[in-house]
Motif scaffolding. Structure first.
Motif, PDB file in Angstrom:
ATOM      1  N   HIS A   5       0.816  -1.211   0.000  1.00 51.97           N
ATOM      2  CA  HIS A   5       0.000   0.000   0.000  1.00 51.97           C
ATOM      3  C   HIS A   5       0.852   1.264   0.000  1.00 51.97           C
ATOM      4  CE1 HIS A   5      -3.809  -2.136   0.514  1.00 51.97           C
ATOM      5  NE2 HIS A   5      -3.148  -2.937   1.314  1.00 51.97           N
ATOM      6  N   ASP A   6       1.980   1.224   0.673  1.00 52.73           N
ATOM      7  CA  ASP A   6       2.885   2.369   0.685  1.00 52.73           C
ATOM      8  C   ASP A   6       4.029   2.110  -0.281  1.00 52.73           C
ATOM      9  OD1 ASP A   6       1.460   3.831   2.472  1.00 52.73           O
ATOM     10  OD2 ASP A   6       2.514   3.098   4.222  1.00 52.73           O
ATOM     11  N   ALA A   7       3.754   2.186  -1.589  1.00 51.19           N
ATOM     12  CA  ALA A   7       4.783   1.918  -2.579  1.00 51.19           C
ATOM     13  C   ALA A   7       5.937   2.898  -2.398  1.00 51.19           C
ATOM     14  CB  ALA A   7       4.191   2.040  -3.987  1.00 51.19           C
ATOM     15  N   VAL A   8       7.154   2.384  -2.518  1.00 51.55           N
ATOM     16  CA  VAL A   8       8.336   3.214  -2.327  1.00 51.55           C
ATOM     17  C   VAL A   8       8.597   4.024  -3.590  1.00 51.55           C
ATOM     18  CG1 VAL A   8      10.790   3.209  -1.834  1.00 51.55           C
ATOM     19  CG2 VAL A   8       9.297   1.548  -0.711  1.00 51.55           C
ATOM     20  N   ARG A   9       8.702   5.319  -3.425  1.00 53.02           N
ATOM     21  CA  ARG A   9       8.994   6.205  -4.559  1.00 53.02           C
ATOM     22  C   ARG A   9      10.498   6.284  -4.753  1.00 53.02           C
ATOM     23  NH1 ARG A   9       8.761  12.339  -5.067  1.00 53.02           N
ATOM     24  NH2 ARG A   9       8.643  12.288  -2.804  1.00 53.02           N
TER      25      ARG A   9
END
Length: 301
Positions: A5-9
């Protein structure tokens, strides 16, 4: 952080127009102005260094699963590849120095390995560090405004001065002692380049091959040293042995995959060079104290 859910940018080093010197000096006000969507509070992974000093205000930061409360005197050093997020810097004030990996002065190599992502400076050291950052900013602005005055070498030396002024005492001591040791061991047959160069080569090789080579002997053969030489150099620079540094690097990547992707435990194992999921689970449990699936569940609560 919730897996999937918190994709790494991924952040690439893209200097501002006229600022292609390998280093750039900003501040938290500029960061907030450039980021009205507040993407800074989500996980991101830069391919460059970020050194931040908190001159005033309070906030919070997180880097590779460690949280840091920010206040006046806080220092943050985000290295390339770290997964981090500025949880709350709305009230923070102070400089942000961005620089490419190759711009890091060689004498700071050992300190980079030994320094945590966050630490605290007393008032006297903070005052001197802010002066050093301001000197770097003025020279950088002069280089941007008047290219004829530009000197990457000068900027690199000012960055080195800032780092040496800012680093925790233990990291500074490690850098000094390692640097001085180089001259006394440079004639040793097993380490002709000196411990700093040996460590730098080993760490670079680990970063490139940690998902393929899990034994120090693999790196020793590739680099032309024996295992004891790599162990001594790594212990002098980072305070831990060569095998421990390698294992910690594999463990960190395992945690990143478990926390920030939806890969199964088996897929994570294969991504990290483990042919058997059971061996990966044993490795993870030995270093983290819990199986990978349980660790992931705890991270995603």
């Amino acid at each position: 952080m919730k897996s999937g859910h918190d994709a790494v940018r991924q952040l690439r080093y893209l200097p501002a127009v006229g600022s292609a010197y390998g280093v750039e000096v900003l501040d938290f006000a500029a960061l907030r102005a450039m980021d009205p969507e507040r993407r800074r509070v989500r996980p991101q992974r830069p391919d460059f260094h970020v050194l931040a000093l908190i001159g005033a205000g309070t906030g919070a930061h997180e880097a590779d699963f460690h949280g840091y409360e920010l206040e006046e005197g806080s220092a943050v050093w985000i290295r390339p590849g770290m997964v981090h997020r500025w949880r709350d810097v709305d009230a923070c004030d102070g400089p942000l120095i961005l620089f490419r990996p190759g711009f890091l002065p060689p004498g700071c190599t050992a300190a980079e390995a030994a320094t945590p992502a966050g630490w605290h400076l007393d008032r006297q050291r903070l005052t001197l560090a802010l002066l050093a950052a301001e000197h770097l900013r003025r020279e950088h602005d002069a280089a941007v405004g008047h290219p004829a005055l530009a000197s990457p070498g000068l900027l690199s030396h000012l960055l080195a001065a800032l780092l040496l002024r800012t680093l925790p005492a233990t990291s500074t001591t490690s850098t000094t002692s390692t640097t001085s040791t180089t001259s006394t061991t440079s004639t040793t047959p097993t380490a002709p380049d000196g411990p700093v160069d040996v460590f730098r080569g080993y760490r670079a090789a680990v970063e490139e091959h940690f998902a393929e080579w899990h034994q120090v002997g693999d790196y020793a053969r590739a680099l032309g040293y024996d295992v004891r030489t790599l162990t001594r150099a790594t212990r002098a620079a980072a305070g831990i042995g060569a095998k421990a540094l390698l294992d910690q690097r594999v463990l960190l990547e395992a945690k990143r995959l478990l926390a920030h992707t939806d890969l199964t435990v088996g897929a994570c194992a294969r991504r990290l060079g483990f042919s058997d999921t059971g061996n990966f689970t044993t490795f993870f449990r030995r270093l983290a104290g819990t199986p990978p699936a349980a660790w992931r569940a705890g991270e995603t609560l």
